[in-house]
Design a protein around this motif. Structure first.
Motif, mmCIF file in Angstrom:
data_model
loop_
_atom_site.group_PDB
_atom_site.id
_atom_site.type_symbol
_atom_site.label_atom_id
_atom_site.label_comp_id
_atom_site.label_asym_id
_atom_site.label_seq_id
_atom_site.Cartn_x
_atom_site.Cartn_y
_atom_site.Cartn_z
ATOM 1 N N THR A 145 -16.770 -9.980 -6.819
ATOM 2 C CA THR A 145 -15.574 -10.809 -6.929
ATOM 3 C C THR A 145 -15.704 -11.739 -8.120
ATOM 4 O OG1 THR A 145 -14.160 -12.362 -5.731
ATOM 5 C CG2 THR A 145 -16.531 -12.606 -5.436
ATOM 6 N N ILE A 146 -14.697 -12.572 -8.316
ATOM 7 C CA ILE A 146 -14.808 -13.689 -9.251
ATOM 8 C C ILE A 146 -15.577 -14.788 -8.529
ATOM 9 C CG2 ILE A 146 -13.549 -15.406 -10.586
ATOM 10 C CD1 ILE A 146 -11.228 -13.453 -10.762
ATOM 11 N N ALA A 165 -17.866 -13.713 -13.107
ATOM 12 C CA ALA A 165 -17.545 -12.586 -12.233
ATOM 13 C C ALA A 165 -18.677 -11.573 -12.224
ATOM 14 C CB ALA A 165 -16.254 -11.914 -12.691
ATOM 15 N N ASP A 166 -18.721 -10.751 -11.168
ATOM 16 C CA ASP A 166 -19.750 -9.724 -11.050
ATOM 17 C C ASP A 166 -19.539 -8.572 -12.016
ATOM 18 O OD1 ASP A 166 -21.545 -10.302 -8.548
ATOM 19 O OD2 ASP A 166 -19.517 -10.864 -7.990
ATOM 20 N N ILE A 171 -12.012 -8.831 -12.941
ATOM 21 C CA ILE A 171 -10.923 -9.425 -13.706
ATOM 22 C C ILE A 171 -9.745 -8.462 -13.801
ATOM 23 C CG2 ILE A 171 -10.263 -10.332 -15.964
ATOM 24 C CD1 ILE A 171 -12.135 -12.157 -14.396
ATOM 25 N N VAL A 172 -10.048 -7.197 -14.119
ATOM 26 C CA VAL A 172 -8.987 -6.202 -14.281
ATOM 27 C C VAL A 172 -8.181 -6.047 -12.999
ATOM 28 C CG1 VAL A 172 -8.521 -3.757 -14.730
ATOM 29 C CG2 VAL A 172 -10.238 -4.976 -16.084
ATOM 30 N N ASN A 173 -8.835 -6.224 -11.859
ATOM 31 C CA ASN A 173 -8.144 -6.081 -10.577
ATOM 32 C C ASN A 173 -7.242 -7.261 -10.245
ATOM 33 O OD1 ASN A 173 -9.322 -3.601 -10.148
ATOM 34 N ND2 ASN A 173 -11.026 -4.424 -8.939
ATOM 35 N N ALA A 178 -5.350 -9.049 -16.122
ATOM 36 C CA ALA A 178 -5.641 -7.790 -16.808
ATOM 37 C C ALA A 178 -4.830 -7.602 -18.083
ATOM 38 C CB ALA A 178 -5.404 -6.622 -15.853
ATOM 39 N N GLU A 179 -3.557 -7.935 -18.049
ATOM 40 C CA GLU A 179 -2.694 -7.682 -19.206
ATOM 41 C C GLU A 179 -2.918 -8.679 -20.339
ATOM 42 O OE1 GLU A 179 1.264 -10.097 -17.651
ATOM 43 O OE2 GLU A 179 1.067 -7.949 -17.234
#
Length: 334
Positions: A145-146, A165-166, A171-173, A178-179
């Protein structure tokens, strides 16, 4: 090392997030952690509350910087964000002074992201406050997770959100993040233009804190207790104003070969080819546009200087540089 990016178009400035792939996370914790770090670092940890960050540094006995970093405090845990290339040496040196103190120092395999831009308050509200408050939460390998979000405020009144974050997937999730992904060089370029220095392996042990403006960006305390190099650093302050300071430059149209003369630690010359200073940091973003910080003798600064065959054009920093006079202590440290 200098960070470069091949992008030809700069990302819109409303909101960005970058992974700091050249940075690592050092975790210091234990019953004596705060007192131990207070005796080693140049800024005052007593002014750092849980959930806050500060820019800080670590010097040798001669007052020369071994590291500059962001320091995050979470309850009894401290996290240092610094270039990967200097972390092994930093850990080795700190461990020399731990002795019987109840302190554990380790590198965490976390990914570092930073978000910044005009909509930072909205992002903070969207993500909320996330933090680990125990060893189990902070180090549980099954928790993907973050781990932490933390708002950072800088001397130029800019703000950014630090995320630990791991994995990049953490982050992308997050759709809100993500954008917005942008190259690391975009963040480093903003920091260079803000006048925030970095110590790399090539510049370890070269600069007094004041030479790279740490006293001008709230990164150095003259009120706290003793730390390595304090006597020399204080003497430089009280015996007169400095002749050397860090200033900003830019350069354009540089090919890969010429860019080698812009690497941190490279020599800066005046128009008469006399050495006047040293490159502190340099970043290319977008492609072809270089932004630099260099420590120079202020008496010799002009609108254009040289690094190898590259012409450097003076730029303004967002904070004022004090007027300079001859300083006996500064001259002795040259």
């Amino acid at each position: 090392m200098a960070i470069t990016d091949s992008s030809t178009v700069e990302t819109p400035a409303e909101m960005r997030i970058a992974e700091l792939t050249h940075q690592g996370v050092m975790h210091i914790h234990g019953e004596d952690a705060e007192g131990f770090l207070q005796s080693q670092f140049i800024n005052d940890l007593s002014e750092l509350s849980s959930g806050q960050t500060q820019i800080n540094g670590y010097c040798d006995a001669k007052g020369r910087l071994l590291a500059i970093f962001q320091l995050l405090k979470r309850a009894e845990h401290f996290f240092i964000i610094a270039p990967n290339e200097i972390l092994p040496g930093l850990i080795k040196r700190l461990n020399l002074f731990v002795l019987r103190s109840k302190v554990t120092i380790e590198v965490l395999p976390w990914h570092i992201f930073v978000a910044w831009g005009s909509e930072i308050d909205t992002m903070v509200a969207t993500l909320g406050e996330r933090s680990g408050q125990s060893d189990e939460t902070l180090k549980d390998p099954n928790l993907k997770t973050i781990r932490s979000t933390q708002l950072m405020t800088f001397r130029d009144d800019s703000t950014a959100l630090l995320l630990l974050a791991d994995s990049k997937e953490s982050i992308v999730n997050e759709p809100v993040l993500a954008e917005l992904l942008t190259p690391e060089a975009a963040w480093q370029s903003d920091r260079v233009r803000a006048g925030v220095p970095t110590i790399y392996q090539s510049t370890v042990g070269q600069f007094l804190p004041q030479w790279v403006n740490m006293d001008l960006i709230d990164g150095l305390s003259f009120r706290k207790g003793c730390f390595p190099g304090q006597e020399i650093i204080a003497r430089t302050r009280y015996l007169g104003k400095l002749k050397k300071r860090m200033v900003a430059f830019s350069a354009q149209g540089i090919d890969d070969q010429a860019a080698q003369s812009l690497l941190p630690g490279s020599t800066v010359y005046d128009q008469d080819q006399q050495k006047i200073g040293t490159v502190v940091d340099a970043v290319e973003y977008p492609a072809g546009d270089w932004h630099l910080l260099a420590m120079v003798r202020l008496a010799g600064v002009s609108d254009t200087l040289l690094a190898g065959e590259v012409t450097l054009h003076a730029e303004k920093l967002p904070y004022p540089i004090p007027e300079t006079t001859d300083s006996k202590a500064d001259s002795q440290q040259a």
